[in-house]
Design a protein around this motif. Sequence first.
Motif, mmCIF file in Angstrom:
data_model
loop_
_atom_site.group_PDB
_atom_site.id
_atom_site.type_symbol
_atom_site.label_atom_id
_atom_site.label_comp_id
_atom_site.label_asym_id
_atom_site.label_seq_id
_atom_site.Cartn_x
_atom_site.Cartn_y
_atom_site.Cartn_z
ATOM 1 N N MET A 54 31.373 44.442 35.239
ATOM 2 C CA MET A 54 32.675 44.740 34.697
ATOM 3 C C MET A 54 33.089 43.569 33.811
ATOM 4 S SD MET A 54 35.875 46.275 36.919
ATOM 5 C CE MET A 54 34.977 46.438 38.422
ATOM 6 N N SER A 55 33.779 43.826 32.767
ATOM 7 C CA SER A 55 34.248 42.741 31.931
ATOM 8 C C SER A 55 35.758 42.850 31.760
ATOM 9 C CB SER A 55 33.568 42.778 30.564
ATOM 10 O OG SER A 55 34.117 43.804 29.762
ATOM 11 N N SER A 56 36.381 41.736 31.402
ATOM 12 C CA SER A 56 37.831 41.750 31.228
ATOM 13 C C SER A 56 38.245 42.674 30.081
ATOM 14 C CB SER A 56 38.356 40.334 31.030
ATOM 15 O OG SER A 56 37.730 39.723 29.936
ATOM 16 N N HIS A 57 37.404 42.816 29.064
ATOM 17 C CA HIS A 57 37.731 43.721 27.959
ATOM 18 C C HIS A 57 37.762 45.169 28.453
ATOM 19 C CE1 HIS A 57 38.101 45.293 23.934
ATOM 20 N NE2 HIS A 57 37.061 46.076 24.153
ATOM 21 N N LEU A 78 38.292 46.139 31.535
ATOM 22 C CA LEU A 78 39.459 46.259 32.404
ATOM 23 C C LEU A 78 40.740 46.434 31.603
ATOM 24 C CD1 LEU A 78 38.702 43.537 35.084
ATOM 25 C CD2 LEU A 78 38.541 46.005 35.339
ATOM 26 N N TYR A 79 40.836 45.740 30.495
ATOM 27 C CA TYR A 79 42.002 45.856 29.628
ATOM 28 C C TYR A 79 42.083 47.267 29.024
ATOM 29 C CZ TYR A 79 45.196 45.104 25.745
ATOM 30 O OH TYR A 79 46.229 45.213 24.870
ATOM 31 N N MET A 80 40.977 47.753 28.533
ATOM 32 C CA MET A 80 40.953 49.044 27.836
ATOM 33 C C MET A 80 41.270 50.223 28.763
ATOM 34 S SD MET A 80 40.529 48.175 24.745
ATOM 35 C CE MET A 80 40.258 49.748 23.971
ATOM 36 N N THR A 91 21.404 37.835 40.885
ATOM 37 C CA THR A 91 20.550 36.702 41.231
ATOM 38 C C THR A 91 21.072 35.408 40.641
ATOM 39 O OG1 THR A 91 18.648 38.171 41.317
ATOM 40 C CG2 THR A 91 18.196 35.821 41.136
ATOM 41 N N SER A 92 21.607 35.454 39.429
ATOM 42 C CA SER A 92 21.962 34.224 38.739
ATOM 43 C C SER A 92 23.445 33.878 38.740
ATOM 44 C CB SER A 92 21.489 34.309 37.285
ATOM 45 O OG SER A 92 22.143 35.379 36.639
ATOM 46 N N LYS A 93 24.337 34.790 39.210
ATOM 47 C CA LYS A 93 25.756 34.466 39.159
ATOM 48 C C LYS A 93 26.556 35.274 40.169
ATOM 49 C CE LYS A 93 27.286 37.774 35.666
ATOM 50 N NZ LYS A 93 28.001 37.937 34.417
ATOM 51 N N THR A 94 27.762 34.823 40.401
ATOM 52 C CA THR A 94 28.735 35.580 41.172
ATOM 53 C C THR A 94 29.964 35.755 40.287
ATOM 54 O OG1 THR A 94 29.847 35.789 43.298
ATOM 55 C CG2 THR A 94 29.835 33.604 42.294
ATOM 56 N N SER A 95 30.698 36.835 40.496
ATOM 57 C CA SER A 95 31.775 37.170 39.585
ATOM 58 C C SER A 95 32.985 37.691 40.341
ATOM 59 C CB SER A 95 31.276 38.238 38.609
ATOM 60 O OG SER A 95 32.279 38.595 37.706
ATOM 61 N N LEU A 96 34.142 37.472 39.772
ATOM 62 C CA LEU A 96 35.387 38.035 40.260
ATOM 63 C C LEU A 96 36.159 38.483 39.029
ATOM 64 C CD1 LEU A 96 37.340 38.482 42.680
ATOM 65 C CD2 LEU A 96 38.285 36.230 42.146
ATOM 66 N N CYS A 97 36.543 39.753 38.972
ATOM 67 C CA CYS A 97 37.312 40.219 37.826
ATOM 68 C C CYS A 97 38.315 41.260 38.278
ATOM 69 C CB CYS A 97 36.413 40.747 36.721
ATOM 70 S SG CYS A 97 35.351 42.104 37.186
ATOM 71 N N GLY A 98 39.441 41.294 37.584
ATOM 72 C CA GLY A 98 40.472 42.237 37.959
ATOM 73 C C GLY A 98 41.776 41.990 37.247
ATOM 74 N N TYR A 99 42.865 42.220 37.982
ATOM 75 C CA TYR A 99 44.205 42.179 37.422
ATOM 76 C C TYR A 99 45.098 41.280 38.267
ATOM 77 C CZ TYR A 99 42.470 46.447 35.265
ATOM 78 O OH TYR A 99 41.715 47.357 34.576
ATOM 79 N N VAL A 100 46.043 40.634 37.611
ATOM 80 C CA VAL A 100 47.051 39.807 38.285
ATOM 81 C C VAL A 100 48.314 39.856 37.438
ATOM 82 C CG1 VAL A 100 46.307 37.657 37.156
ATOM 83 C CG2 VAL A 100 47.452 37.562 39.386
ATOM 84 N N THR A 101 49.461 39.692 38.082
ATOM 85 C CA THR A 101 50.734 39.628 37.373
ATOM 86 C C THR A 101 51.274 38.208 37.498
ATOM 87 O OG1 THR A 101 51.167 41.943 37.888
ATOM 88 C CG2 THR A 101 53.049 40.620 37.205
ATOM 89 N N ASP A 129 56.319 35.451 35.878
ATOM 90 C CA ASP A 129 57.371 36.015 35.035
ATOM 91 C C ASP A 129 57.106 37.469 34.633
ATOM 92 O OD1 ASP A 129 55.305 35.295 33.361
ATOM 93 O OD2 ASP A 129 56.555 34.251 31.911
ATOM 94 N N GLY A 130 56.194 38.128 35.361
ATOM 95 C CA GLY A 130 56.003 39.566 35.213
ATOM 96 C C GLY A 130 55.016 40.051 34.175
ATOM 97 N N HIS A 131 54.234 39.160 33.596
ATOM 98 C CA HIS A 131 53.249 39.579 32.594
ATOM 99 C C HIS A 131 51.929 39.966 33.264
ATOM 100 C CE1 HIS A 131 56.028 37.264 30.059
ATOM 101 N NE2 HIS A 131 55.722 38.204 29.178
ATOM 102 N N PRO A 132 51.433 41.183 33.012
ATOM 103 C CA PRO A 132 50.144 41.583 33.582
ATOM 104 C C PRO A 132 48.989 40.934 32.809
ATOM 105 C CG PRO A 132 51.034 43.353 32.244
ATOM 106 C CD PRO A 132 52.067 42.255 32.252
ATOM 107 N N LEU A 133 47.990 40.491 33.538
ATOM 108 C CA LEU A 133 46.800 39.879 32.937
ATOM 109 C C LEU A 133 45.546 40.520 33.497
ATOM 110 C CD1 LEU A 133 47.725 36.099 33.391
ATOM 111 C CD2 LEU A 133 48.087 37.502 31.346
ATOM 112 N N THR A 134 44.506 40.555 32.682
ATOM 113 C CA THR A 134 43.171 40.876 33.171
ATOM 114 C C THR A 134 42.388 39.569 33.176
ATOM 115 O OG1 THR A 134 42.336 41.400 30.967
ATOM 116 C CG2 THR A 134 43.196 43.226 32.258
#
Length: 101
Positions: free
Chosen positions: A1-4, A6-8, A57-67, A70-75
Amino acid sequence: MSSHLLYMVQEEPWFDVFLGSLTVAGISERMVGGTLRNRMRDTAAAGNVRAKTGSLTSKTSLCGYVTTADGHPLTFQADMPHQMLRRHVIPSTQMPIIGRT
Protein backbone atom coordinates in the motif's frame (compact mmCIF):
# COMPACT_ATOMS: atom_id res chain seq x y z
CA MET A 1 0.00 0.00 0.00
CA SER A 2 1.29 3.48 -0.61
CA SER A 3 0.31 6.84 0.81
CA HIS A 4 -0.70 8.02 -2.68
CA LEU A 5 -3.12 5.11 -3.06
CA LEU A 6 -4.49 5.76 0.43
CA TYR A 7 -5.04 9.40 -0.48
CA MET A 8 -6.80 8.59 -3.76
CA VAL A 9 -9.26 6.02 -2.35
CA GLN A 10 -10.76 8.60 0.01
CA GLU A 11 -13.01 9.65 -2.88
CA GLU A 12 -14.34 6.13 -3.53
CA PRO A 13 -17.89 5.22 -2.43
CA TRP A 14 -16.54 2.24 -0.44
CA PHE A 15 -13.96 4.30 1.49
CA ASP A 16 -15.83 4.26 4.81
CA VAL A 17 -15.95 0.45 4.74
CA PHE A 18 -12.24 0.31 3.92
CA LEU A 19 -11.33 2.78 6.68
CA GLY A 20 -13.39 0.79 9.17
CA SER A 21 -11.45 -2.35 8.28
CA LEU A 22 -8.10 -0.86 9.34
CA THR A 23 -6.77 -1.47 12.83
CA VAL A 24 -6.74 1.36 15.37
CA ALA A 25 -3.53 2.14 17.26
CA GLY A 26 -3.56 1.69 21.03
CA ILE A 27 -6.97 -0.03 21.27
CA SER A 28 -6.50 -3.23 23.29
CA GLU A 29 -9.52 -5.05 21.87
CA ARG A 30 -7.95 -7.52 19.43
CA MET A 31 -10.57 -7.15 16.70
CA VAL A 32 -10.19 -3.36 16.72
CA GLY A 33 -6.53 -2.79 17.58
CA GLY A 34 -5.19 -5.87 15.79
CA THR A 35 -1.44 -5.61 15.20
CA LEU A 36 -1.47 -2.01 16.48
CA ARG A 37 -3.15 -2.76 19.82
CA ASN A 38 0.12 -2.48 21.77
CA ARG A 39 1.56 0.40 19.78
CA MET A 40 1.24 4.14 20.39
CA ARG A 41 -0.60 3.78 23.70
CA ASP A 42 -0.64 6.95 25.80
CA THR A 43 0.15 9.14 22.78
CA ALA A 44 -1.91 11.44 20.59
CA ALA A 45 -1.99 8.60 18.05
CA ALA A 46 -3.90 6.18 20.32
CA GLY A 47 -7.42 5.81 19.00
CA ASN A 48 -6.52 8.18 16.18
CA VAL A 49 -4.24 6.24 13.82
CA ARG A 50 -5.97 3.76 11.52
CA ALA A 51 -3.36 1.78 9.66
CA LYS A 52 -2.06 -1.46 8.21
CA THR A 53 1.20 -3.10 9.13
CA GLY A 54 3.14 -5.21 6.68
CA SER A 55 6.50 -6.78 6.12
CA LEU A 56 8.58 -8.31 3.38
CA THR A 57 12.00 -9.89 3.51
CA SER A 58 13.73 -6.53 3.25
CA LYS A 59 11.42 -4.10 5.10
CA THR A 60 8.55 -3.52 7.47
CA SER A 61 5.89 -0.92 6.82
CA LEU A 62 3.12 1.01 8.52
CA CYS A 63 0.70 3.09 6.46
CA GLY A 64 -2.68 4.61 7.02
CA TYR A 65 -4.54 7.66 8.23
CA VAL A 66 -4.26 10.04 11.18
CA THR A 67 -5.93 13.32 12.12
CA THR A 68 -3.76 16.14 13.46
CA ALA A 69 -4.58 17.92 16.73
CA ASP A 70 -6.10 20.78 14.73
CA GLY A 71 -8.33 18.45 12.71
CA HIS A 72 -6.40 18.00 9.46
CA PRO A 73 -6.57 14.46 8.02
CA LEU A 74 -3.25 13.00 6.83
CA THR A 75 -2.17 9.88 5.02
CA PHE A 76 1.21 8.38 5.87
CA GLN A 77 3.59 5.59 5.02
CA ALA A 78 6.61 4.63 7.13
CA ASP A 79 8.94 1.99 5.65
CA MET A 80 11.87 0.68 7.66
CA PRO A 81 14.56 -1.55 6.13
CA HIS A 82 15.30 -4.71 8.13
CA GLN A 83 19.03 -4.37 7.51
CA MET A 84 19.18 -1.18 9.57
CA LEU A 85 16.85 -2.06 12.42
CA ARG A 86 16.07 -5.19 14.38
CA ARG A 87 12.39 -6.19 14.19
CA HIS A 88 11.55 -5.36 17.83
CA VAL A 89 13.03 -1.85 17.44
CA ILE A 90 10.97 -0.91 14.38
CA PRO A 91 7.61 -0.21 16.12
CA SER A 92 9.31 2.05 18.66
CA THR A 93 11.00 3.90 15.80
CA GLN A 94 7.79 4.37 13.78
CA MET A 95 5.76 5.52 16.80
CA PRO A 96 7.45 8.90 17.36
CA ILE A 97 7.14 9.70 13.68
CA ILE A 98 3.40 9.02 13.53
CA GLY A 99 2.47 9.62 17.18
CA ARG A 100 3.24 13.36 17.03
CA THR A 101 -0.08 14.40 15.58
